[in-house]
Design an enzyme around this catalytic site. Structure first.
Site, PDB file in Angstrom:
ATOM      1  N   LYS A   1       0.866  -1.189   0.000  1.00 32.02           N
ATOM      2  CA  LYS A   1       0.000   0.000   0.000  1.00 32.02           C
ATOM      3  C   LYS A   1       0.891   1.224   0.000  1.00 32.02           C
ATOM      4  O   LYS A   1       2.040   1.157   0.445  1.00 32.02           O
ATOM      5  CB  LYS A   1      -0.883   0.021   1.260  1.00 32.02           C
ATOM      6  CG  LYS A   1      -2.107   0.903   1.140  1.00 32.02           C
ATOM      7  CD  LYS A   1      -3.242   0.168   0.472  1.00 32.02           C
ATOM      8  CE  LYS A   1      -4.431   1.055   0.189  1.00 32.02           C
ATOM      9  NZ  LYS A   1      -5.574   0.260  -0.302  1.00 32.02           N
TER      10      LYS A   1
ATOM     11  N   ASP B   1      -6.999   4.386  -4.537  1.00 25.35           N
ATOM     12  CA  ASP B   1      -7.673   4.214  -3.246  1.00 25.35           C
ATOM     13  C   ASP B   1      -8.300   5.587  -2.976  1.00 25.35           C
ATOM     14  O   ASP B   1      -8.498   6.367  -3.921  1.00 25.35           O
ATOM     15  CB  ASP B   1      -6.676   3.791  -2.147  1.00 25.35           C
ATOM     16  CG  ASP B   1      -7.374   3.299  -0.876  1.00 25.35           C
ATOM     17  OD1 ASP B   1      -7.840   2.159  -0.855  1.00 25.35           O
ATOM     18  OD2 ASP B   1      -7.481   4.073   0.099  1.00 25.35           O
TER      19      ASP B   1
END
Ligand code: NDP
Ligand code: 2IT
Length: 445
Positions: free
Chosen positions: A124, A164
């Protein structure tokens, strides 16, 4: 496995990283029995190696705004685990972003990606940059400056970022443009690309579609479906939009949306042009959902409140972490809600999950219920590698199939003696076993 010792050590090593601790604890609690029954896992130090990321890159991102003022933000990429495939996971641009949030998201991503059945590791990244209120030119310069550092550690077989919160098709485009220029190649290094330059059909809708497909599978176990059900959705971004589209298609009615400013209640349902308006709201770079109620008088705006107080059959939290707490969960239970599926990552607090499960509601945790987004990213990678593009129907069918197999994996590993399913345990154990076995096979590295 001594869970308390592992957690105490982790907290001591990484003080204050609360979201990261929360995510690790939740997984370890679920897999404790499995680890204790398989001593080879402990002997190989699997848990100690799993809870720390392989590496973290942190960098400064200098950029110039439209008035000529220089700003400096922080950029990160957490490469957590690549036992089953290249690091894979989104980039988040939001002022709240810090290492704790990215480590929690990267850790979750390992197991989520394992559940998709596709070969993807977990990672991430992101930045504390706030895209809200910025011009397109500012966002472009920011994305370019961010990629000037990130490109050094990513690649189509190494690490494949995506979107995201705060990173959608536009930002992916600007970052991809800079990557392509630096690397001098046109490969699928990011997913969520535009359709004409390597993107996959259905990727924008995929997370929301997948969440609804997963909830549908859970409802089926009770002989139920979305037909005629009222649904509370939170957020008004990419995931909330995809979920709303699919619920409408399946005959359900979405009666709420929310933002950081509060929620809107639309008893007539978020349908037709109202769904399209969500895209306008999202693109307007405002931070608020309130304008929805000005645009559509059937809806009422409730400032600084969450949608979980509305009486609904199904709830889909699709905004952000820890947005549904114990009190919210109790309200949903008291109002007769029967099913909750997490479109966002870790939206329910541990207290909320305990209340929901104690009261026997169907509960689909994020790493299972929102895996459709990254699964379709995996399908985008496959299409890029084949240099072919599948049709909408082909991608949607594969996505649907993947969500059904994730549901089956949860049932296999989460079925309780009374016949009900603990989806939290099922998802954690199924994802963990796949990653742990790959780590065992590959030795201590
Ligand atoms: P978007 O940026 O498109 O939308 C995020 C939504 O959440 C917006 O409505 C946003 O409102 C709201 N939001 C952000 N922060 C807060 C906050 N602190 N309080 C209340 N609302 C907030 O992001 P996505 O839809 O892509 O992401 C939503 C969730 O889904 C996240 O948890 C993400 O990690 C998760 N997810 C996303 C996937 C994807 O493929 N995009 C895949 C799997 C999970 P505002 O814009 O006004 O801040
Ligand atoms: O949380 C997630 O699964 C995402 N943001 C999607 C990641 C991806 O690589 O598509």
């Amino acid at each position: 496995m001594d869970l308390n010792k592992i957690m105490n050590d982790l907290v001591k090593k990484h003080p204050g990283e609360e979201e990261y601790h929360q995510a690790v604890r939740e997984v370890l609690e679920s897999i404790e029995d499995v680890v204790n029954q398989n001593p080879q896992l402990e002997a190989a130090g699997i848990i100690d190696r799993l809870v720390e990321p392989d590496r973290v890159l942190m960098f400064k991102v200098p950029w110039v705004d439209d008035n000529g003022t220089v700003h400096v933000n922080l950029g990160y990429r957490v490469q957590f685990n690549n036992a089953i495939g290249p690091y894979k996971g989104g980039l988040r641009f939001h002022p709240s972003v810090n290492l704790s949030i990215l480590k929690f998201l990267g850790f979750e991503q390992i197991f989520k990606n394992a559940l998709t059945t596709l070969p993807m590791g977990g990672g991430k990244g992101g930045s504390d940059f706030n895209p809200k209120g910025k011009s397109d030119a500012e966002i472009m310069r920011y994305c370019q400056s961010f990629m000037l550092e990130l490109w050094k550690i990513i690649g189509p077989d190494t690490d494949v970022p995506a979107g995201d919160i705060g990173v959608g098709g536009k930002e992916i485009g600007y970052m991809y443009g800079m990557y392509k220029k630096l690397q001098r190649e046109h490969t699928g290094v990011l997913t969520g690309k535009g359709i004409s330059w390597g993107g996959s059909l259905i990727r924008p809708e995929a997370t929301g579609f997948g969440t609804v497909y997963f909830a549908e599978e859970m409802l089926k176990t009770k002989g139920e479906s979305f037909k005629g059900k009222t649904v509370a959705v939170s957020g008004f971004g990419n995931v909330a939009w995809g979920a709303t589209l699919k619920i409408n298609e399946l005959g359900g009615k979405v009666v709420t949306l929310s933002g950081p400013d509060g929620y809107v209640h639309d008893p007539k349902g978020v349908t037709g042009e109202k769904v399209e308006y969500m895209l306008e709201l999202r693109a307007s770079n405002q931070d608020i959902v309130a304008p929805y109620a000005d645009e559509f008088p059937d809806a009422t705006f409730y400032p600084n409140k969450r949608p979980w107080e509305v009486e609904v059959d199904v709830a889909l939290p699709c905004a952000t972490q820890n947005e549904l707490d114990g009190k919210d969960a109790q309200k949903l239970v008291d109002n007769g809600c029967m099913c909750i599926a997490e479109g966002a990552n870790m939206p329910s607090t541990p207290e909320a999950v305990a209340i929901i499960q104690k009261n026997g509601l169907l509960f689909g945790p994020a790493k299972a219920a929102n895996a459709g987004g990254v699964a379709t990213s995996g399908l985008e990678m496959t299409q890029n590698a084949m240099k072919l593009a599948w049709t909408t129907e082909e991608v949607d069918e594969k996505l649907h199939h993947i969500m059904k197999s994730i549901h089956s994996a949860c049932v296999e590993h989460g079925k309780k003696a009374d016949g009900s399913v603990d989806y939290v345990k099922g998802a954690n154990v199924a994802g963990f076993l796949k990653v742990a076995n790959a780590m065992l096979d590959q030795g201590v590295i």
